[in-house]
Design a protein around this motif. Structure first.
Motif, PDB file in Angstrom:
ATOM      1  N   ALA A 129       0.664  -0.776  -0.421  1.00 22.23           N
ATOM      2  CA  ALA A 129       0.023   0.298  -0.420  1.00 22.23           C
ATOM      3  C   ALA A 129       0.956   0.995   0.548  1.00 22.23           C
ATOM      4  CB  ALA A 129      -0.640   0.140   1.057  1.00 22.23           C
ATOM      5  N   LYS A 130       2.330   1.247   0.893  1.00 22.80           N
ATOM      6  CA  LYS A 130       2.293   2.547   0.886  1.00 22.80           C
ATOM      7  C   LYS A 130       3.158   2.584  -0.554  1.00 22.80           C
ATOM      8  CE  LYS A 130       2.113   4.169   4.867  1.00 22.80           C
ATOM      9  NZ  LYS A 130       1.716   5.126   5.723  1.00 22.80           N
ATOM     10  N   LEU A 131       3.743   2.129  -1.324  1.00 24.40           N
ATOM     11  CA  LEU A 131       4.483   1.852  -2.450  1.00 24.40           C
ATOM     12  C   LEU A 131       3.243   2.111  -3.676  1.00 24.40           C
ATOM     13  CD1 LEU A 131       6.664  -1.438  -2.763  1.00 24.40           C
ATOM     14  CD2 LEU A 131       7.481   1.041  -2.153  1.00 24.40           C
ATOM     15  N   SER A 132       2.192   2.038  -2.942  1.00 23.83           N
ATOM     16  CA  SER A 132       1.735   2.499  -4.146  1.00 23.83           C
ATOM     17  C   SER A 132       1.021   4.183  -4.002  1.00 23.83           C
ATOM     18  CB  SER A 132       0.223   1.237  -4.364  1.00 23.83           C
ATOM     19  OG  SER A 132      -0.020  -0.209  -4.222  1.00 23.83           O
ATOM     20  N   GLU A 133       0.851   4.410  -2.944  1.00 27.78           N
ATOM     21  CA  GLU A 133       0.881   5.739  -2.625  1.00 27.78           C
ATOM     22  C   GLU A 133       2.425   6.542  -3.334  1.00 27.78           C
ATOM     23  OE1 GLU A 133       1.362   6.150   1.784  1.00 27.78           O
ATOM     24  OE2 GLU A 133      -0.529   5.244   1.651  1.00 27.78           O
ATOM     25  N   ARG A 134       3.599   5.604  -3.771  1.00 26.85           N
ATOM     26  CA  ARG A 134       4.362   6.576  -4.176  1.00 26.85           C
ATOM     27  C   ARG A 134       4.753   6.725  -5.978  1.00 26.85           C
ATOM     28  NH1 ARG A 134       9.204   5.274   0.298  1.00 26.85           N
ATOM     29  NH2 ARG A 134       8.218   6.300   2.452  1.00 26.85           N
ATOM     30  N   SER A 135       4.100   5.420  -6.326  1.00 26.26           N
ATOM     31  CA  SER A 135       4.390   4.997  -7.291  1.00 26.26           C
ATOM     32  C   SER A 135       3.391   4.682  -8.129  1.00 26.26           C
ATOM     33  CB  SER A 135       4.422   3.529  -7.107  1.00 26.26           C
ATOM     34  OG  SER A 135       4.849   2.419  -8.836  1.00 26.26           O
ATOM     35  N   ARG A 136       3.479   5.515  -9.071  1.00 20.21           N
ATOM     36  CA  ARG A 136       2.425   5.477 -10.566  1.00 20.21           C
ATOM     37  C   ARG A 136       2.119   4.431 -11.051  1.00 20.21           C
ATOM     38  NH1 ARG A 136       5.677  10.087 -14.507  1.00 20.21           N
ATOM     39  NH2 ARG A 136       7.361   8.788 -15.478  1.00 20.21           N
ATOM     40  N   ALA A 137       3.187   3.436 -11.289  1.00 19.98           N
ATOM     41  CA  ALA A 137       3.334   1.841 -11.893  1.00 19.98           C
ATOM     42  C   ALA A 137       2.128   1.405 -10.960  1.00 19.98           C
ATOM     43  CB  ALA A 137       4.790   1.726 -12.427  1.00 19.98           C
ATOM     44  N   LEU A 138       2.903   1.505  -9.621  1.00 20.43           N
ATOM     45  CA  LEU A 138       2.285   0.061  -8.905  1.00 20.43           C
ATOM     46  C   LEU A 138       1.256   0.077  -8.695  1.00 20.43           C
ATOM     47  CD1 LEU A 138       3.044  -3.047  -8.067  1.00 20.43           C
ATOM     48  CD2 LEU A 138       3.178  -1.582  -5.813  1.00 20.43           C
ATOM     49  N   ASP A 143      -3.484  -6.709 -10.507  1.00 22.54           N
ATOM     50  CA  ASP A 143      -3.179  -7.778 -10.405  1.00 22.54           C
ATOM     51  C   ASP A 143      -2.673  -9.009  -8.934  1.00 22.54           C
ATOM     52  OD1 ASP A 143      -3.126 -10.812 -10.476  1.00 22.54           O
ATOM     53  OD2 ASP A 143      -2.219 -11.143 -12.492  1.00 22.54           O
ATOM     54  N   PRO A 144      -3.628  -8.997  -8.602  1.00 23.32           N
ATOM     55  CA  PRO A 144      -2.785  -9.682  -6.908  1.00 23.32           C
ATOM     56  C   PRO A 144      -1.985 -10.788  -7.105  1.00 23.32           C
ATOM     57  CG  PRO A 144      -5.112 -10.354  -7.371  1.00 23.32           C
ATOM     58  CD  PRO A 144      -4.894  -9.333  -7.587  1.00 23.32           C
ATOM     59  N   GLU A 145      -2.058 -12.015  -8.390  1.00 20.13           N
ATOM     60  CA  GLU A 145      -1.061 -12.666  -7.918  1.00 20.13           C
ATOM     61  C   GLU A 145       0.425 -11.852  -8.974  1.00 20.13           C
ATOM     62  OE1 GLU A 145      -1.319 -15.689  -6.952  1.00 20.13           O
ATOM     63  OE2 GLU A 145      -3.055 -15.456  -6.379  1.00 20.13           O
ATOM     64  N   PHE A 146       0.067 -11.225  -8.952  1.00 18.98           N
ATOM     65  CA  PHE A 146       1.004 -10.596  -9.932  1.00 18.98           C
ATOM     66  C   PHE A 146       1.896  -9.962  -8.808  1.00 18.98           C
ATOM     67  CE2 PHE A 146       3.199  -7.073 -12.896  1.00 18.98           C
ATOM     68  CZ  PHE A 146       4.859  -8.253 -13.030  1.00 18.98           C
ATOM     69  N   ARG A 147       1.435  -8.973  -8.208  1.00 21.80           N
ATOM     70  CA  ARG A 147       2.136  -8.330  -6.750  1.00 21.80           C
ATOM     71  C   ARG A 147       2.971  -9.128  -6.048  1.00 21.80           C
ATOM     72  NH1 ARG A 147      -1.037  -2.798  -4.499  1.00 21.80           N
ATOM     73  NH2 ARG A 147      -1.438  -1.808  -6.799  1.00 21.80           N
ATOM     74  N   LYS A 148       2.095 -10.291  -5.754  1.00 20.14           N
ATOM     75  CA  LYS A 148       2.356 -11.946  -4.596  1.00 20.14           C
ATOM     76  C   LYS A 148       3.590 -11.832  -5.045  1.00 20.14           C
ATOM     77  CE  LYS A 148       1.783 -16.156  -2.704  1.00 20.14           C
ATOM     78  NZ  LYS A 148      -0.003 -17.211  -2.193  1.00 20.14           N
ATOM     79  N   LEU A 151       6.835  -9.464  -4.766  1.00 22.12           N
ATOM     80  CA  LEU A 151       7.290  -9.528  -3.561  1.00 22.12           C
ATOM     81  C   LEU A 151       8.180  -9.280  -2.773  1.00 22.12           C
ATOM     82  CD1 LEU A 151       5.791  -7.744  -0.557  1.00 22.12           C
ATOM     83  CD2 LEU A 151       4.769  -9.603  -0.617  1.00 22.12           C
ATOM     84  N   PRO A 152       8.373 -10.693  -2.780  1.00 27.80           N
ATOM     85  CA  PRO A 152      10.185 -11.046  -2.132  1.00 27.80           C
ATOM     86  C   PRO A 152      11.368  -9.986  -3.227  1.00 27.80           C
ATOM     87  CG  PRO A 152       9.095 -12.922  -3.025  1.00 27.80           C
ATOM     88  CD  PRO A 152       7.877 -11.597  -3.294  1.00 27.80           C
ATOM     89  N   MET A 153      11.108  -9.899  -3.734  1.00 23.82           N
ATOM     90  CA  MET A 153      12.203  -9.316  -5.283  1.00 23.82           C
ATOM     91  C   MET A 153      11.998  -7.312  -4.771  1.00 23.82           C
ATOM     92  SD  MET A 153      12.119  -6.402  -7.305  1.00 23.82           S
ATOM     93  CE  MET A 153      11.060  -7.441  -8.484  1.00 23.82           C
ATOM     94  N   LEU A 154      10.945  -6.844  -4.398  1.00 18.96           N
ATOM     95  CA  LEU A 154      11.349  -5.440  -3.676  1.00 18.96           C
ATOM     96  C   LEU A 154      11.279  -5.205  -2.364  1.00 18.96           C
ATOM     97  CD1 LEU A 154       7.267  -4.789  -5.386  1.00 18.96           C
ATOM     98  CD2 LEU A 154       9.406  -3.474  -6.309  1.00 18.96           C
ATOM     99  N   ARG A 155      10.662  -6.072  -1.734  1.00 16.88           N
ATOM    100  CA  ARG A 155      11.189  -6.824  -0.253  1.00 16.88           C
ATOM    101  C   ARG A 155      12.709  -6.385  -0.189  1.00 16.88           C
ATOM    102  NH1 ARG A 155       8.758  -5.751   4.538  1.00 16.88           N
ATOM    103  NH2 ARG A 155       6.147  -6.740   3.956  1.00 16.88           N
ATOM    104  N   TYR A 281      10.099  -2.354 -11.496  1.00 14.62           N
ATOM    105  CA  TYR A 281       9.550  -4.069 -11.183  1.00 14.62           C
ATOM    106  C   TYR A 281       9.846  -4.141 -12.495  1.00 14.62           C
ATOM    107  CZ  TYR A 281       4.817  -2.822 -12.626  1.00 14.62           C
ATOM    108  OH  TYR A 281       3.861  -2.523 -13.391  1.00 14.62           O
ATOM    109  N   SER A 282      10.146  -5.700 -12.839  1.00 17.78           N
ATOM    110  CA  SER A 282      10.081  -6.045 -14.514  1.00 17.78           C
ATOM    111  C   SER A 282       9.291  -7.463 -14.555  1.00 17.78           C
ATOM    112  CB  SER A 282      11.369  -6.934 -14.696  1.00 17.78           C
ATOM    113  OG  SER A 282      12.311  -5.511 -14.606  1.00 17.78           O
ATOM    114  N   ARG A 283       8.762  -7.866 -15.479  1.00 16.63           N
ATOM    115  CA  ARG A 283       7.496  -8.395 -15.965  1.00 16.63           C
ATOM    116  C   ARG A 283       7.595  -9.854 -17.140  1.00 16.63           C
ATOM    117  NH1 ARG A 283       0.691  -7.731 -16.200  1.00 16.63           N
ATOM    118  NH2 ARG A 283       0.381  -9.840 -16.183  1.00 16.63           N
ATOM    119  N   VAL A 284       7.256 -10.620 -16.267  1.00 19.57           N
ATOM    120  CA  VAL A 284       7.404 -12.108 -17.495  1.00 19.57           C
ATOM    121  C   VAL A 284       5.873 -12.133 -17.570  1.00 19.57           C
ATOM    122  CG1 VAL A 284       7.491 -13.801 -15.984  1.00 19.57           C
ATOM    123  CG2 VAL A 284       8.993 -14.580 -18.072  1.00 19.57           C
TER     124      VAL A 284
END
Length: 298
Positions: A129-138, A143-148, A151-155, A281-284
């Motif tokens: 949620a905090k990242l979403s406040e700061r990020s126009r992309a996030l 998609d909750p599965e993609f956010r999941k 998560l490990p990489m972002l953290r 972030y990078s998405r495959v």
């Protein structure tokens, strides 16, 4: 024939270093752009992301082993600036190689303390949620599965960003160029100017119209500036001597969107606080080997 200079490029937190591939066609054959991908990012997404600096730098060391046969320059944005700086120290201390130049973008000088609130200890939902406040992309990523998946990489990246501890050591002797957005609240011009403390060589500060997103929004001008510094070309320069602070009359854009460059002698800086944060972030894409890159910047 002279071998091309190797430019090792480190991305920001959550980033995909493959975004630097597009620099190749702008920098020409004399500069070999080498994206330095971290574990858990881009094509290495299947690997465990590293959050401890000892582990991050061990991975950097492993990648350097076969690269020291040519002159090396380094570039990094935000978290990548810190990694590039530590990589430069490794090259000097362990390989006897002084980089041709260190280019650091969008990050306070490493000796300055963190001044943002710490995020990496937050529970998952609050962290995102905090990242979403700061990020126009996030914010656009629903998609909750993609956010999941991310998560490990972002953290891990935020943990590394927020737990970096500068250790004193001999200054570099190579030139340092700092790059920043004129409206970037995460890395102010005085905080960028303080990088000059870390070299006995020349220092200059190049500013771009924009905020912390300038690395994406003005990427072609950034590449042009990098090529200028590595090619030894000149530029519009204003001499700044003394404490390392950029005079307030100069600290901003002239509204033209042009790069403004300030050059100073390498004296100690007197800035007392610092800043960071640039996220990507990078998405495959399912069922393919294609990558979609998105900025997760403040």
């Amino acid at each position: 024939m002279t071998e091309p200079l190797r430019l090792l490029c480190f991305s920001y937190a959550g980033g995909n270093a493959q975004t630097y591939v597009r620099w190749r066609r702008h920098l020409g054959p004399d500069i070999e752009v080498r994206p330095m991908q971290l574990p858990g990012h881009g094509e290495r997404i299947g690997e465990r992301p590293r959050h401890r600096w000892d582990d991050l730098l061990a991975d950097v060391r492993a990648g350097l082993g076969h690269m020291t046969d040519r002159p090396i320059a380094l570039f990094g944005h935000s978290l990548g600036a810190l990694i590039a700086f530590e990589c430069a120290r490794i090259l000097v201390a362990e390989h006897g190689v002084q980089p041709v130049r260190l280019l650091v973008s969008g990050h306070r000088a490493p000796h300055l303390p963190l001044r943002e609130g710490v995020l990496h200890r937050l529970p998952d939902a609050e962290f995102l949620a905090k990242l979403s406040e700061r990020s126009r992309a996030l914010r656009a990523l629903t998609d909750p599965e993609f956010r999941k998946l991310l998560l490990p990489m972002l953290r891990a990246d935020f943990t590394a960003s927020e737990t970096y501890a500068f250790t004193e050591g001999p200054p570099l002797t190579c030139p340092i160029t700092a790059l920043g957005g004129a409206q970037d609240e995460d890395a102010t011009l005085p905080e960028l100017s303080a990088w000059q403390r870390h070299t006995t060589g020349r220092f200059d500060l190049a500013t771009f119209e924009g905020d912390h997103f300038f690395i994406d929004d003005a990427w072609q001008r950034v590449v042009s500036t990098v090529g200028d510094r590595l090619g030894g070309a000149g530029g519009e320069r204003v001499a700044v001597r003394g404490s390392g602070r950029v005079p307030s009359a100069l600290a901003g854009s002239d509204g033209s969107g042009r790069v403004r460059t300030y050059c100073s002698v390498p004296t100690g800086g007197g800035v007392t606080d610092g800043s960071m944060v640039d996220r990507m972030y990078s998405r495959v894409l399912p069922g393919s080997n294609s990558w979609t890159n998105r900025s997760i910047q403040r």
